[in-house]
Design a protein around this motif. Structure first.
Motif, short mmCIF file in Angstrom:
data_model
loop_
_atom_site.label_atom_id
_atom_site.label_comp_id
_atom_site.label_asym_id
_atom_site.label_seq_id
_atom_site.Cartn_x
_atom_site.Cartn_y
_atom_site.Cartn_z
N ASN A 131 -13.54 9.28 -7.84
CA ASN A 131 -13.39 10.46 -7.00
C ASN A 131 -12.56 10.12 -5.76
OD1 ASN A 131 -15.23 9.42 -4.89
ND2 ASN A 131 -16.75 9.60 -6.52
N CYS A 132 -12.42 11.06 -4.86
CA CYS A 132 -11.55 10.84 -3.70
C CYS A 132 -12.04 9.67 -2.83
CB CYS A 132 -11.40 12.11 -2.87
SG CYS A 132 -12.95 12.88 -2.41
N ALA A 133 -13.32 9.40 -2.77
CA ALA A 133 -13.83 8.28 -1.97
C ALA A 133 -13.59 6.94 -2.68
CB ALA A 133 -15.31 8.47 -1.69
N THR A 134 -13.80 6.90 -3.98
CA THR A 134 -13.60 5.64 -4.71
C THR A 134 -12.11 5.30 -4.80
OG1 THR A 134 -13.56 6.69 -6.91
CG2 THR A 134 -15.70 5.93 -6.08
N LYS A 135 -11.26 6.32 -4.80
CA LYS A 135 -9.81 6.08 -4.86
C LYS A 135 -9.33 5.31 -3.63
CE LYS A 135 -8.37 7.93 -8.65
NZ LYS A 135 -7.94 7.06 -9.73
N ILE A 136 -9.87 5.61 -2.46
CA ILE A 136 -9.47 4.92 -1.24
C ILE A 136 -9.76 3.43 -1.36
CG2 ILE A 136 -9.93 4.68 1.24
CD1 ILE A 136 -10.59 7.74 1.17
N LYS A 137 -10.96 3.11 -1.81
CA LYS A 137 -11.36 1.71 -2.00
C LYS A 137 -10.45 1.04 -3.03
CE LYS A 137 -15.25 -0.95 -3.80
NZ LYS A 137 -16.60 -0.86 -4.35
N GLU A 138 -10.23 1.69 -4.15
CA GLU A 138 -9.42 1.14 -5.23
C GLU A 138 -7.97 0.87 -4.79
OE1 GLU A 138 -7.36 2.94 -9.22
OE2 GLU A 138 -9.38 3.63 -8.74
N VAL A 139 -7.36 1.85 -4.15
CA VAL A 139 -5.96 1.73 -3.73
C VAL A 139 -5.81 0.65 -2.66
CG1 VAL A 139 -4.10 2.94 -2.52
CG2 VAL A 139 -5.33 4.07 -4.37
N THR A 140 -6.69 0.64 -1.69
CA THR A 140 -6.61 -0.35 -0.62
C THR A 140 -6.82 -1.75 -1.17
OG1 THR A 140 -7.45 1.30 0.92
CG2 THR A 140 -7.48 -0.99 1.65
N ASN A 141 -7.82 -1.93 -2.00
CA ASN A 141 -8.09 -3.26 -2.55
C ASN A 141 -6.95 -3.74 -3.45
OD1 ASN A 141 -9.78 -5.47 -2.43
ND2 ASN A 141 -11.02 -4.82 -4.16
N THR A 142 -6.35 -2.82 -4.19
CA THR A 142 -5.21 -3.17 -5.03
C THR A 142 -4.03 -3.67 -4.18
OG1 THR A 142 -5.84 -1.60 -6.74
CG2 THR A 142 -3.53 -2.26 -6.70
N LEU A 179 0.84 -1.20 0.00
CA LEU A 179 0.00 0.00 0.00
C LEU A 179 0.87 1.25 0.00
CD1 LEU A 179 -2.72 1.46 0.25
CD2 LEU A 179 -2.61 1.07 2.71
N TYR A 180 1.88 1.28 0.84
CA TYR A 180 2.80 2.42 0.91
C TYR A 180 3.51 2.63 -0.43
CZ TYR A 180 6.69 5.34 2.34
OH TYR A 180 7.60 6.36 2.43
N ASP A 181 4.01 1.55 -1.01
CA ASP A 181 4.70 1.64 -2.31
C ASP A 181 3.77 2.16 -3.40
OD1 ASP A 181 6.95 0.66 -1.06
OD2 ASP A 181 6.73 -1.38 -1.84
N PHE A 182 2.52 1.71 -3.37
CA PHE A 182 1.54 2.18 -4.35
C PHE A 182 1.34 3.69 -4.22
CE2 PHE A 182 -2.57 3.30 -5.98
CZ PHE A 182 -2.76 2.47 -7.08
N VAL A 208 -4.06 -5.28 -1.50
CA VAL A 208 -4.29 -6.60 -0.88
C VAL A 208 -4.77 -7.61 -1.93
CG1 VAL A 208 -4.69 -5.70 1.43
CG2 VAL A 208 -6.63 -5.96 -0.12
N ASN A 209 -4.36 -7.39 -3.17
CA ASN A 209 -4.67 -8.31 -4.28
C ASN A 209 -6.16 -8.57 -4.46
OD1 ASN A 209 -1.91 -8.66 -4.95
ND2 ASN A 209 -1.71 -10.10 -3.23
N ASN A 210 -6.95 -7.51 -4.32
CA ASN A 210 -8.41 -7.59 -4.52
C ASN A 210 -9.09 -8.62 -3.63
OD1 ASN A 210 -8.60 -5.55 -6.60
ND2 ASN A 210 -7.53 -7.01 -7.90
N SER A 211 -8.61 -8.75 -2.40
CA SER A 211 -9.16 -9.77 -1.50
C SER A 211 -10.21 -9.22 -0.53
CB SER A 211 -8.03 -10.42 -0.70
OG SER A 211 -7.39 -9.46 0.12
N ILE A 212 -10.50 -7.94 -0.60
CA ILE A 212 -11.50 -7.35 0.29
C ILE A 212 -12.90 -7.71 -0.24
CG2 ILE A 212 -12.47 -5.24 1.26
CD1 ILE A 212 -9.69 -3.99 0.99
N ILE A 213 -13.74 -8.15 0.65
CA ILE A 213 -15.13 -8.44 0.30
C ILE A 213 -15.98 -7.30 0.85
CG2 ILE A 213 -17.06 -10.01 0.64
CD1 ILE A 213 -14.92 -12.24 1.01
N PHE A 214 -16.73 -6.65 -0.02
CA PHE A 214 -17.58 -5.54 0.37
C PHE A 214 -19.01 -6.03 0.52
CE2 PHE A 214 -13.97 -3.71 -1.86
CZ PHE A 214 -13.58 -2.72 -0.97
N ASN A 215 -19.52 -5.96 1.73
CA ASN A 215 -20.89 -6.38 2.00
C ASN A 215 -21.79 -5.17 2.15
OD1 ASN A 215 -20.24 -9.20 2.19
ND2 ASN A 215 -19.30 -8.75 4.17
N LYS A 216 -22.98 -5.27 1.61
CA LYS A 216 -23.95 -4.19 1.79
C LYS A 216 -24.49 -4.23 3.21
CE LYS A 216 -25.52 -4.11 -2.99
NZ LYS A 216 -26.67 -4.30 -3.91
N PRO A 217 -24.70 -3.07 3.81
CA PRO A 217 -25.30 -3.04 5.15
C PRO A 217 -26.70 -3.65 5.14
CG PRO A 217 -24.43 -0.88 4.53
CD PRO A 217 -24.37 -1.75 3.32
#
Length: 142
Positions: free
Chosen positions: A86-97, A63-66, A99-108
């Motif tokens: 946008n700035c909110a979607t970038k956080i999700k994109e960078v973080t998921n990248t 993440l730091y290197d990215f 961790v090799n797209n291993s985050i599972i996003f569940n709807k509330p």
């Protein structure tokens, strides 16, 4: 030392107002010391929420290197898209990248589908210039 990566509008962009009106405005990634960022938000009475991530040392480094690579002058600029890039979607994109797209996003559990228009209207003050601008702009997005 902690630093915060932020996104700023490129006010020096040629044809700034035209690009802004068309929704084709370049944004720039910037960095700042966290304390300066924090003080700025406190001054303008804005909220800050932290999300603790359970990352391994390898994932943290990735993440730091990215972020360091993304901050290079040739990578700083991106075309802002109000709903999808946008700035909110970038956080999700960078973080998921990182961790090799291993985050599972569940709807509330209380999630309800809504249009972009509905979501904006729920979060912009009534009778404000922001409400007027979105109403006017979204007329052309149907």
């Amino acid at each position: 030392m902690w630093f915060m990566v932020m996104v700023n509008i490129d006010f020096d962009s040629p044809n700034f107002y035209l690009k802004f009106a068309q929704g084709k405005l370049d944004y720039l990634i910037n960095k700042s010391e966290f304390n300066k960022f924090y003080q700025y938000y406190i001054y303008f009475n804005r909220s800050i929420k932290a999300q603790v991530l359970n990352l391994s040392q390898v994932e943290k480094q990735k993440l730091y290197d990215f972020l360091i690579n993304n901050y290079k002058p040739e990578n700083r600029r991106y075309l802002y898209e109000f709903f999808f890039d946008n700035c909110a979607t970038k956080i999700k994109e960078v973080t998921n990248t990182s961790v090799n797209n291993s985050i599972i996003f569940n709807k509330p559990k209380d999630f309800e589908d809504a249009t972009f228009r509905t979501l904006i209207y729920q979060n912009v003050k009534k009778n404000s210039w922001g409400k007027f601008w979105y109403r006017f702009s979204l007329r052309f997005c149907n």
